[in-house]
Design a protein around this motif. Structure first.
Motif, short mmCIF file in Angstrom:
data_model
loop_
_atom_site.label_atom_id
_atom_site.label_comp_id
_atom_site.label_asym_id
_atom_site.label_seq_id
_atom_site.Cartn_x
_atom_site.Cartn_y
_atom_site.Cartn_z
N GLY A 525 0.88 -1.23 -0.19
CA GLY A 525 0.12 0.02 0.07
C GLY A 525 0.91 1.51 -0.07
N ARG A 526 0.13 2.42 0.18
CA ARG A 526 0.97 3.59 0.19
C ARG A 526 0.62 4.57 1.60
NH1 ARG A 526 -0.77 7.09 -4.87
NH2 ARG A 526 1.36 7.82 -4.41
N PHE A 527 0.89 3.68 2.56
CA PHE A 527 0.63 4.25 3.91
C PHE A 527 1.86 5.13 4.39
CE2 PHE A 527 -1.70 0.32 3.88
CZ PHE A 527 -2.78 0.65 4.46
N THR A 528 2.93 5.04 3.85
CA THR A 528 3.95 5.98 4.24
C THR A 528 3.95 7.27 3.73
OG1 THR A 528 5.95 3.99 4.50
CG2 THR A 528 6.65 6.13 4.08
N GLN A 529 3.67 7.44 2.48
CA GLN A 529 3.12 8.41 1.75
C GLN A 529 2.00 9.26 2.53
OE1 GLN A 529 3.78 5.59 0.05
NE2 GLN A 529 4.10 5.91 -2.07
#
Length: 557
Positions: A525-529
């Protein structure tokens, strides 16, 4: 009907009128340029006629949108400097005048339950087949506006209007198609603050509202009118009657262009910003030929309360779950909308319950009990209908409004609320009581993280912790924390909310989210972004107006 005195028009209105007069129309369809990549089916909706209409609309009206947005900023700057919103003295004659809106079409008179949802194919079919009177197909808060999603949404609505929409799930093989008597279809366009960056007019990205409106109208108005309905729209995020006046001119222009009777296009305006609550009469008046209802967009309204009063340290809201419709300032908002609408012959729609059914019968019953309390409050206040976010809640909401509306009516227009005294600005501006807790702050962080990750990945309507979150509900989550940091609020445990505390909590809650969604989902996923974006907009000294604006730069196309 009363008209505003000449001195009632402020500089912005005068400028807008002048620009409309001196901006000569050009019929250059070549001024329209599609910059988005080709999407399968776009030839069905990006037709020569649709682009011609869009070109004319942009030529006449697009240049006025920046002026309207600048007027918002000018007004907000005055509030930031210490003023408080209030009813406009220059439009008092409108509020006190004896006038009504033009009228309500037969298929919009009964709106006791409306289902809202994004414009993907399966959702449109399920929404139109649900036990509701209206399905609102949403290009705004529940849609991440990638070019593919926007075009496919317009294609899906075109097919739905023609009765040609079908869908087969690749995972289950289940086939979906329309029932014989679907709900009335209403299209919610995007707000004036949004642009459609995949299409330009004279080299400039066009207002997304004009794009959504033009395509849906042009591709569907004939078929809708032929079957006894019409081109019906929801208009979001209005902040003033000047913006309503702009929409009225757009509608009148299109009706004249297509030789339609004035008032053929119908709209419902969401009263979901704090400035707009003081101009409901004026908004109805400006749009009186086309408008049929106002709607209590409660979640955006709470967000707007925080955003508008962000510099006022005595207007701090508590945990999100404490800001309910039975609190004094939210009840005043609901009752004022009902009284205003019914005086003018317009319907007064209630707001959204974000709750969704749970996994067990016991938990689902608890959800339905909460929905019942919420909808009974709206029905008692005199609302003519309400919103739900899930088809399984429709029966509960329908039962309540059936009970209050009864068999002799199709709405509650007969309820005048004359028993209410005048609702003063103070009643609309005084915040509710409630705790500010560390648990509430941490929950806000997790909701915002999970929602932003989903939004920038292309999904803007997300079930999180038993609620259907969209952009409006996520905005509250991040705005509350920003407000608490700015005004150095103490939590119920005595800890002061600071930027450092937020950073520490963000790291810890990101780890919790990783555990909740699982290693594989988190990694892919893109949780860091999402965490980076959430940190930026929460710690920024200048409040970011909409999280979707920086989010749009990260959106997967």
């Amino acid at each position: 009907m009363p008209q505003l005195d000449s001195d009632a028009h402020d500089d912005v209105a005068t400028h807008l009128q002048a620009s409309a007069l001196i901006h000569s129309p050009s019929s250059k369809e070549e001024a329209i340029k599609v910059t988005g990549k080709f999407v399968d089916g776009q030839e069905k909706v990006l037709t020569e006629g649709a682009l011609s209409l869009l070109s004319s609309l942009c030529d006449h009206f697009a240049t006025q949108v920046p002026e309207l947005l600048n007027a918002r900023k000018f007004r907000l700057a005055k509030i930031d400097a210490g003023e408080l919103p209030d009813y406009l003295p220059q439009t008092r004659k409108i509020r006190e005048g004896d006038w009504q809106v033009r009228g309500i079409p037969n298929d919009l008179r009964d709106r006791r339950v409306e289902l809202t949802g994004p414009v993907d194919r399966k959702m449109i079919i399920n929404g139109l087949n649900a036990n509701v009177k209206v399905f609102m197909a949403d290009f705004e808060d529940s849609l991440a506006p990638s070019w593919k999603a926007i075009i496919e949404g317009q294609v899906n609505l075109r097919d739905a209007v023609r009765g040609e929409i079908e869908y087969t799930s690749a995972e289950t093989g289940k086939h979906y198609q329309l029932n014989e008597d679907p709900a009335v279809l209403v299209c919610r366009v995007r707000g004036l603050h949004m642009v459609e960056k995949h299409l330009e007019f004279d080299g400039i990205a066009i207002p997304a509202a004009l794009f959504d409106f033009a395509l849906y109208f042009h591709n569907n108005y004939r078929q809708l009118l032929a079957k006894g309905s019409g081109p019906y729209f929801y208009v979001p995020k209005l902040e003033s009657h000047l913006e309503a006046r702009w929409w009225a001119k757009v509608f009148a222009f299109v009706e004249e262009r297509f030789c339609l009777q004035p008032g053929t296009i119908k709209c419902t305006c969401l009263i979901e910003t704090l400035p707009a609550v003081f101009e409901m009469n004026e908004i109805l008046f400006e749009l009186r030929s086309n408008i049929v209802a106002l709607n209590c967009g409660r979640w955006d309204y709470i967000f707007s309360y925080i955003k508008t009063l962000k510099n006022h340290g005595d207007r701090i809201l508590p945990d999100r779950h404490d800001v309910t419709m039975d609190t004094a300032f939210m009840s005043a908002y609901s009752r004022l909308l009902v009284k205003t609408c019914h005086k003018r012959g317009a319907l007064a729609m209630g707001g959204m319950t974000a709750l969704i059914p749970a996994r067990t019968d016991e938990l689902t019953q608890a959800v339905l009990d909460k929905v019942r309390i919420d909808k009974e409050l709206e029905a008692k206040n005199g609302h003519d209908g309400t919103w739900v976010a899930h088809p399984d809640l429709a029966d509960t909401a329908m039962g309540i409004f059936n009970e209050y509306i009864g068999v002799d009516h199709v709405n509650q227009l007969h309820i005048t609320r004359d028993v209410d005294g005048p609702i003063a600005a103070k009643q609309l501006l005084t915040p509710c009581d409630g705790e500010r807790t560390e648990a509430g702050m941490r929950l806000n962080i997790r909701i915002a993280l999970r929602y932003i990750e989903s939004w920038i990945s292309g999904n803007a309507c997300v079930p999180i912790y038993g609620q259907m979150e969209d952009a409006a509900t996520a905005e509250i989550s991040r705005a509350s924390i920003w407000q608490w940091i700015k005004h150095e609020q103490s939590l119920s445990n005595g800890v002061v909310v600071t930027k450092a505390l937020f950073k520490a909590c963000l790291v810890e809650e990101l780890a919790k989210v990783k555990h909740e969604v699982g290693e594989k989902r988190f990694t892919h996923g893109r949780f860091t972004q999402a965490a980076v974006l959430l940190e930026q907009i929460t710690l920024c000294d200048d409040f970011v107006a909409f999280l979707t604006e920086p989010g749009d730069e990260m959106l997967i196309e």
